[in-house]
Design an enzyme around this catalytic site. Structure first.
Site, PDB file in Angstrom:
ATOM      1  N   HIS A 153       0.821  -1.223   0.000  1.00 23.66           N
ATOM      2  CA  HIS A 153       0.000   0.000   0.000  1.00 23.66           C
ATOM      3  C   HIS A 153       0.850   1.266   0.000  1.00 23.66           C
ATOM      4  CE1 HIS A 153      -4.020  -1.856   0.753  1.00 23.66           C
ATOM      5  NE2 HIS A 153      -3.239  -2.876   1.059  1.00 23.66           N
ATOM      6  N   ASP A 355       3.720   9.079  -0.849  1.00 20.39           N
ATOM      7  CA  ASP A 355       2.431   8.459  -0.520  1.00 20.39           C
ATOM      8  C   ASP A 355       2.170   7.342  -1.521  1.00 20.39           C
ATOM      9  OD1 ASP A 355      -0.011   8.203   0.810  1.00 20.39           O
ATOM     10  OD2 ASP A 355      -0.386  10.361   0.772  1.00 20.39           O
TER      11      ASP A 355
HETATM   12  P1  ADQ Z   1      -3.061   6.138   4.593  1.00 23.29           P
HETATM   13  O1  ADQ Z   1      -1.649   6.557   4.812  1.00 23.29           O
HETATM   14  O2  ADQ Z   1      -3.895   6.001   5.785  1.00 23.29           O
HETATM   15  O3  ADQ Z   1      -3.165   4.798   3.754  1.00 23.29           O
HETATM   16  P2  ADQ Z   1      -4.868   7.538   2.637  1.00 23.29           P
HETATM   17  O4  ADQ Z   1      -4.781   6.773   1.370  1.00 23.29           O
HETATM   18  O5  ADQ Z   1      -4.976   8.998   2.406  1.00 23.29           O
HETATM   19  O6  ADQ Z   1      -3.638   7.318   3.595  1.00 23.29           O
HETATM   20  O7  ADQ Z   1      -6.138   7.046   3.422  1.00 23.29           O
HETATM   21  C1  ADQ Z   1      -6.540   7.669   4.592  1.00 23.29           C
HETATM   22  C2  ADQ Z   1      -7.993   7.297   4.858  1.00 23.29           C
HETATM   23  O8  ADQ Z   1      -8.298   7.681   6.194  1.00 23.29           O
HETATM   24  C3  ADQ Z   1      -8.948   8.027   3.941  1.00 23.29           C
HETATM   25  O9  ADQ Z   1     -10.003   7.181   3.627  1.00 23.29           O
HETATM   26  C4  ADQ Z   1      -9.411   9.197   4.800  1.00 23.29           C
HETATM   27  O10 ADQ Z   1     -10.723   9.651   4.524  1.00 23.29           O
HETATM   28  C5  ADQ Z   1      -9.375   8.594   6.180  1.00 23.29           C
HETATM   29  N1  ADQ Z   1      -9.115   9.650   7.158  1.00 23.29           N
HETATM   30  C6  ADQ Z   1      -7.993  10.372   7.295  1.00 23.29           C
HETATM   31  N2  ADQ Z   1      -8.163  11.286   8.267  1.00 23.29           N
HETATM   32  C7  ADQ Z   1      -9.400  11.134   8.745  1.00 23.29           C
HETATM   33  C8  ADQ Z   1     -10.169  11.780   9.764  1.00 23.29           C
HETATM   34  N3  ADQ Z   1      -9.696  12.768  10.497  1.00 23.29           N
HETATM   35  N4  ADQ Z   1     -11.406  11.353   9.988  1.00 23.29           N
HETATM   36  C9  ADQ Z   1     -11.911  10.360   9.259  1.00 23.29           C
HETATM   37  N5  ADQ Z   1     -11.253   9.718   8.296  1.00 23.29           N
HETATM   38  C10 ADQ Z   1     -10.015  10.098   8.034  1.00 23.29           C
HETATM   39  C11 ADQ Z   1      -2.208   3.863   3.178  1.00 23.29           C
HETATM   40  C12 ADQ Z   1      -1.145   4.479   2.278  1.00 23.29           C
HETATM   41  C13 ADQ Z   1      -1.799   5.293   1.181  1.00 23.29           C
HETATM   42  C14 ADQ Z   1      -2.765   4.400   0.391  1.00 23.29           C
HETATM   43  C15 ADQ Z   1      -3.717   3.670   1.332  1.00 23.29           C
HETATM   44  C16 ADQ Z   1      -4.559   2.627   0.597  1.00 23.29           C
HETATM   45  O11 ADQ Z   1      -0.262   5.304   3.037  1.00 23.29           O
HETATM   46  O12 ADQ Z   1      -0.828   5.839   0.310  1.00 23.29           O
HETATM   47  O13 ADQ Z   1      -3.509   5.208  -0.495  1.00 23.29           O
HETATM   48  O14 ADQ Z   1      -3.009   2.986   2.351  1.00 23.29           O
HETATM   49  O15 ADQ Z   1      -3.774   1.734  -0.121  1.00 23.29           O
END
Ligand code: ADQ
Length: 465
Positions: A153, A355
């Site tokens: 991921h 990311d």
């Molecule tokens: P993350 O590093 O967690 O995931 P991201 O892909 O942006 O990063 O996903 C975060 C998720 O958490 C999103 O669905 C977002 O809406 C939710 N989220 C964040 N802050 C929040 C808040 N305050 N309240 C509610 N929800 C919140 C890892 C990798 C990424 C990759 C994903 C999936 O680091 O690069 O895209 O896995 O493979």
């Protein structure tokens, strides 16, 4: 009996209402194959050699318990203080300790034993993320010849950075025991192939697979997505104004786990720079939602303190009695509210320094009103930028560049916003999370079968297919 899917991820959903893209995608795939989801229980235990059922899901979920020491050494230690910074180009933050590595290997070996206890020969095994790089090697050592796939991921580390590992060559060996390596982007695929190119033991086959000893591995990109339809429906549903009577006139939103890879300090500074040059009389806001994670690790405490200090300083410099330009919310927000906030926002800033994909970028686009959409500002260093080139792409290391993008977003004519949004929406629909899971699993099922498990310490015997 048809083949089942066994999915393994560090985190496992707990309770009936567990949501999120990965949960939904895997749940569907698991339901179709009467499969099993295995992961770490959030509460520590004695590190028992058994899996326990986890209630709540329609699919079968089984959990193993980590000891307090493993939580610290395997999870916070090797996984999140060595591998996470390594994959996010922050080798300066790598905290290498022999106990961390030992614990990481021991947890992977135990999880392999637990999986082996329940796996049938024709089950397909799908391993998720950097917590389990050596899991296929451990499974092969136990004699499993199943098809085993791996999805990373986070970004694939660069070749030079891999040298920080205690035994860098082991990393290529760990990966070679998977049948399929799935990454977020073509950039990740290229970095993985570069690692094999630099390894004299690796051979490139005519069909694009990589041969190490007698093991053959396919490498491909499977960009992850969100539940687009569902998220769009939540955004459209309406509901109370999340701001109550304090709605900003114009705002840009940031939503991230509070992590140093997300480039939040630079985003704050860029917004501060924009405020210095903004058109007179305007009162824009940056609404940043950032729940804490891994907050016992020092690098995470540092970023928390840094952000509080920047936000306090900039609010001190710009705020007026009836205007607070930085609104910084340090906790989770429920998804329906998040979807509404995205739809209300004039722009969204994703400024990651590294990311894997970044699902916030996709959620923001899915939530927009196609007639009057907001503008996505997206870091070139997020995996999402590979396909989402219709966003305003920025260099997160360049404060001026980001400040200019914020200015452009605020002034962008409606026709341009609509055009960019339509192009982005096409990507978000095409890379929906259900399609991602289907694409990965159908490719894994087509991998040539492993005929014999490897001898300990040596290559496995796999048919070239
Ligand atoms: P993350 O590093 O967690 O995931 P991201 O892909 O942006 O990063 O996903 C975060 C998720 O958490 C999103 O669905 C977002 O809406 C939710 N989220 C964040 N802050 C929040 C808040 N305050 N309240 C509610 N929800 C919140 C890892 C990798 C990424 C990759 C994903 C999936 O680091 O690069 O895209 O896995 O493979």
């Amino acid at each position: 009996m048809s083949s089942r899917l066994i999915a393994i991820s560090n985190r496992i959903p707990i309770g009936a209402n567990a949501s999120g893209g990965l949960v939904v995608a895997l749940r569907e795939a698991l339901a179709q194959s009467k499969g099993i989801w295995i992961g770490a229980h959030p509460d520590p235990g004695a590190g028992e050699e058994r899996l326990e059922p986890v209630e709540g899901g329609a699919e079968t979920r089984m959990a193993f318990r980590l000891t307090e020491e493993e939580m610290s050494d395997y999870y916070l230690g090797f996984a999140n203080s060595v591998l996470w910074p390594l994959c996010h180009r922050r080798v300066d933050l790598v905290d290498m300790q022999a106990a961390y590595e030992r614990s990481y290997r021991a947890v992977n070996a135990r999880v392999a034993r637990l999986v082996a206890q329940m796996a049938r020969p024709d089950d397909v095994i799908w391993v998720h993320d950097y917590h389990f790089f050596p899991l296929a090697q451990e499974l092969r050592a136990l004699g499993l010849t199943n098809r085993i796939g791996f999805f990373l991921h986070v970004p694939f580390p660069s070749l030079g950075d891999l040298s920080v590992l205690p035994k860098p060559d082991d990393f290529a060996d760990w990966l070679a025991d998977f049948d399929l390596l799935g990454f977020q982007t073509q950039g990740d695929v290229a970095r993985c192939l570069e690692m094999y190119r630099a390894d004299p033991r690796a051979e490139f086959m005519m069909d694009g697979t990589v041969k190490m000893g007698s093991r053959i591995t396919s490498v491909a990109a499977f960009p992850i997505g969100i539940e687009t339809e569902d998220f769009r429906a939540q955004a459209q549903e309406g509901g109370p104004n999340p701001f109550g009577r304090e709605a900003p006139e114009w705002f840009i939103i940031g939503v991230d786990r509070l992590d140093y890879s997300k480039g939040i300090p630079g985003r704050f500074r860029a917004f501060g720079r924009y405020l210095e040059t903004r058109p007179e009389g305007t009162r824009p806001c940056l609404v940043q939602i950032a729940p804490p994670t891994r907050d016992t690790v020092k690098a995470y405490q540092d970023i928390t303190n840094e952000l509080e200090s920047i936000a306090g300083h900039l609010n001190g410099a710009f705020a007026e009695l009836d205007w607070t330009p930085f609104r910084y919310i340090h906790r989770k927000v429920e998804r329906a509210k998040l979807a509404r906030l995205y739809r209300m926002a004039e722009a969204c800033a994703v400024t990651s320094l590294a990311d894997g994909m970044n699902l916030v970028a996709k959620e923001f686009v899915a939530a927009q009103d196609a007639d009057d959409p907001g503008v996505l500002i997206l870091s070139r260093f997020a995996g999402a930028a590979e396909d989402m080139s219709a966003a305003l792409l920025v260099n997160p290391h360049d404060i001026e560049d980001m400040a200019r993008a914020i200015g452009r977003a605020f002034e962008m004519p409606l026709a341009e916003r609509q055009e960019r949004n339509a192009a982005l929406m096409e990507v978000v629909e095409r890379t929906d999370v259900a399609q991602w899971a289907d694409a990965f699993l159908s490719r894994l099922r087509k991998c040539p079968p492993t005929l014999f498990a490897p001898e300990p310490g040596d290559a496995g015997m796999k048919s070239a297919g």
